[in-house]
Design a protein around this motif. Structure first.
Motif, PDB file in Angstrom:
ATOM      1  N   GLY A 287      17.777  15.703  -8.285  1.00 15.73           N
ATOM      2  CA  GLY A 287      16.661  15.667  -7.355  1.00 15.73           C
ATOM      3  C   GLY A 287      16.990  14.957  -6.059  1.00 15.73           C
ATOM      4  N   THR A 288      15.993  14.920  -5.202  1.00 17.33           N
ATOM      5  CA  THR A 288      16.100  14.273  -3.900  1.00 17.33           C
ATOM      6  C   THR A 288      14.826  13.492  -3.645  1.00 17.33           C
ATOM      7  N   SER A 289      14.975  12.347  -3.009  1.00 16.73           N
ATOM      8  CA  SER A 289      13.817  11.552  -2.603  1.00 16.73           C
ATOM      9  C   SER A 289      13.809  11.414  -1.090  1.00 16.73           C
ATOM     10  N   ARG A 290      12.610  11.449  -0.532  1.00 22.57           N
ATOM     11  CA  ARG A 290      12.418  11.149   0.890  1.00 22.57           C
ATOM     12  C   ARG A 290      11.688   9.818   0.969  1.00 22.57           C
ATOM     13  N   PHE A 291      12.293   8.885   1.664  1.00 20.25           N
ATOM     14  CA  PHE A 291      11.708   7.560   1.842  1.00 20.25           C
ATOM     15  C   PHE A 291      11.358   7.359   3.303  1.00 20.25           C
ATOM     16  N   GLU A 292      10.146   6.903   3.555  1.00 18.09           N
ATOM     17  CA  GLU A 292       9.773   6.463   4.883  1.00 18.09           C
ATOM     18  C   GLU A 292       9.678   4.950   4.817  1.00 18.09           C
ATOM     19  N   LEU A 293      10.454   4.284   5.664  1.00 18.58           N
ATOM     20  CA  LEU A 293      10.563   2.839   5.610  1.00 18.58           C
ATOM     21  C   LEU A 293       9.701   2.173   6.668  1.00 18.58           C
TER      22      LEU A 293
ATOM     23  N   ALA B 213       8.815  -1.233   9.116  1.00 17.18           N
ATOM     24  CA  ALA B 213       9.657  -2.009  10.030  1.00 17.18           C
ATOM     25  C   ALA B 213      10.473  -3.083   9.305  1.00 17.18           C
ATOM     26  N   ASP B 214       9.949  -3.609   8.187  1.00 15.51           N
ATOM     27  CA  ASP B 214      10.671  -4.653   7.443  1.00 15.51           C
ATOM     28  C   ASP B 214      11.666  -4.076   6.431  1.00 15.51           C
ATOM     29  N   GLY B 215      11.817  -2.741   6.400  1.00 10.05           N
ATOM     30  CA  GLY B 215      12.789  -2.106   5.517  1.00 10.05           C
ATOM     31  C   GLY B 215      12.252  -1.706   4.156  1.00 10.05           C
ATOM     32  N   ARG B 216      11.012  -2.116   3.840  1.00  9.27           N
ATOM     33  CA  ARG B 216      10.432  -1.724   2.553  1.00  9.27           C
ATOM     34  C   ARG B 216       9.906  -0.292   2.629  1.00  9.27           C
ATOM     35  N   VAL B 217       9.764   0.319   1.467  1.00  9.12           N
ATOM     36  CA  VAL B 217       9.314   1.705   1.379  1.00  9.12           C
ATOM     37  C   VAL B 217       7.806   1.777   1.619  1.00  9.12           C
ATOM     38  N   GLN B 218       7.418   2.624   2.579  1.00  8.44           N
ATOM     39  CA  GLN B 218       6.015   2.876   2.867  1.00  8.44           C
ATOM     40  C   GLN B 218       5.552   4.172   2.203  1.00  8.44           C
TER      41      GLN B 218
ATOM     42  N   ALA C 187      14.758   8.255   5.266  1.00  4.52           N
ATOM     43  CA  ALA C 187      16.003   8.421   4.519  1.00  4.52           C
ATOM     44  C   ALA C 187      15.806   9.449   3.421  1.00  4.52           C
ATOM     45  N   TYR C 188      16.847  10.222   3.172  1.00  2.00           N
ATOM     46  CA  TYR C 188      16.879  11.177   2.066  1.00  2.00           C
ATOM     47  C   TYR C 188      17.984  10.744   1.118  1.00  2.00           C
ATOM     48  N   VAL C 189      17.661  10.704  -0.160  1.00  4.18           N
ATOM     49  CA  VAL C 189      18.616  10.275  -1.172  1.00  4.18           C
ATOM     50  C   VAL C 189      18.708  11.362  -2.236  1.00  4.18           C
ATOM     51  N   ARG C 190      19.933  11.817  -2.493  1.00  5.56           N
ATOM     52  CA  ARG C 190      20.150  12.789  -3.571  1.00  5.56           C
ATOM     53  C   ARG C 190      20.615  12.013  -4.800  1.00  5.56           C
TER      54      ARG C 190
ATOM     55  N   ASP D  91       0.817  -1.223   0.000  1.00  2.00           N
ATOM     56  CA  ASP D  91       0.000   0.000   0.000  1.00  2.00           C
ATOM     57  C   ASP D  91       0.850   1.271   0.000  1.00  2.00           C
ATOM     58  N   ALA D  92       2.084   1.179  -0.468  1.00  2.00           N
ATOM     59  CA  ALA D  92       2.999   2.322  -0.453  1.00  2.00           C
ATOM     60  C   ALA D  92       2.430   3.510  -1.215  1.00  2.00           C
ATOM     61  N   HIS D  93       2.806   4.694  -0.747  1.00  2.00           N
ATOM     62  CA  HIS D  93       2.401   5.957  -1.368  1.00  2.00           C
ATOM     63  C   HIS D  93       3.601   6.524  -2.117  1.00  2.00           C
ATOM     64  N   PHE D  94       3.371   7.059  -3.328  1.00  3.59           N
ATOM     65  CA  PHE D  94       4.424   7.657  -4.146  1.00  3.59           C
ATOM     66  C   PHE D  94       3.930   8.986  -4.691  1.00  3.59           C
ATOM     67  N   LYS D  95       4.806  10.014  -4.620  1.00  2.49           N
ATOM     68  CA  LYS D  95       4.449  11.323  -5.174  1.00  2.49           C
ATOM     69  C   LYS D  95       5.699  11.949  -5.778  1.00  2.49           C
ATOM     70  N   ASP D  96       5.530  12.479  -6.989  1.00  3.45           N
ATOM     71  CA  ASP D  96       6.567  13.283  -7.638  1.00  3.45           C
ATOM     72  C   ASP D  96       5.863  14.468  -8.287  1.00  3.45           C
TER      73      ASP D  96
END
Length: 137
Positions: A89-95, A97-102, A70-73, A26-31
């Motif tokens: 660009g830069t991405s903000r990832f919220e992980l 508990a299992d390490g996958r991107v939420q 995590a922030y990734v440039r 159910d991950a959320h993605f926005k660009d």
């Protein structure tokens, strides 16, 4: 985080089959152009990227993680109509508990990083930029 970075830097139409190992169902993605929920919708965005552009690839040059955020440039390189482009660009990832991107949010300036570089449209954006820029002394 290493698994996520490796997946992005080696992203291909074939590696998209691993998306459920990288993103929560159910991950959320926005660009700047998309906002979607779920791995099927996120996968469609990446598939479209491979269809619309030639040789798209990400080069990650910095990653900072604190807890589950995590922030990734990155630099996104691609070809469009025989012309090379690079978007910074830069991405903000919220992980989860299992390490996958939420939650995944991309930040980049569409005007400066894309529109100014396009033929025809770019001329207008460059002229506007000159008009609104503070004169240098």
């Amino acid at each position: 985080m290493d698994k996520l970075i490796a997946w992005y830097t080696q992203l291909s139409p074939e590696s998209l089959a691993q998306i459920n190992q990288i993103y929560c169902a159910d991950a959320h993605f926005k660009d700047p152009f998309n906002e979607v929920q779920g791995t099927a919708a996120i996968e469609r965005i990446f598939r479209h990227m491979f269809e619309a552009m030639q040789a798209p690839r990400f080069v990650v040059d910095e990653c900072v993680q604190q807890g589950c955020v995590a922030y990734v440039r990155w630099d996104f390189h691609f070809m469009l109509r025989q012309r090379a482009y690079c978007i910074h660009g830069t991405s903000r990832f919220e992980l989860a508990a299992d390490g996958r991107v939420q939650d995944h949010r991309d930040y980049w300036d569409t005007g400066q990083e894309l529109l100014q570089k396009l033929p025809f449209v770019g001329v207008i954006f460059r002229q506007l930029g000159k008009r609104f820029a503070t004169p240098q002394v």
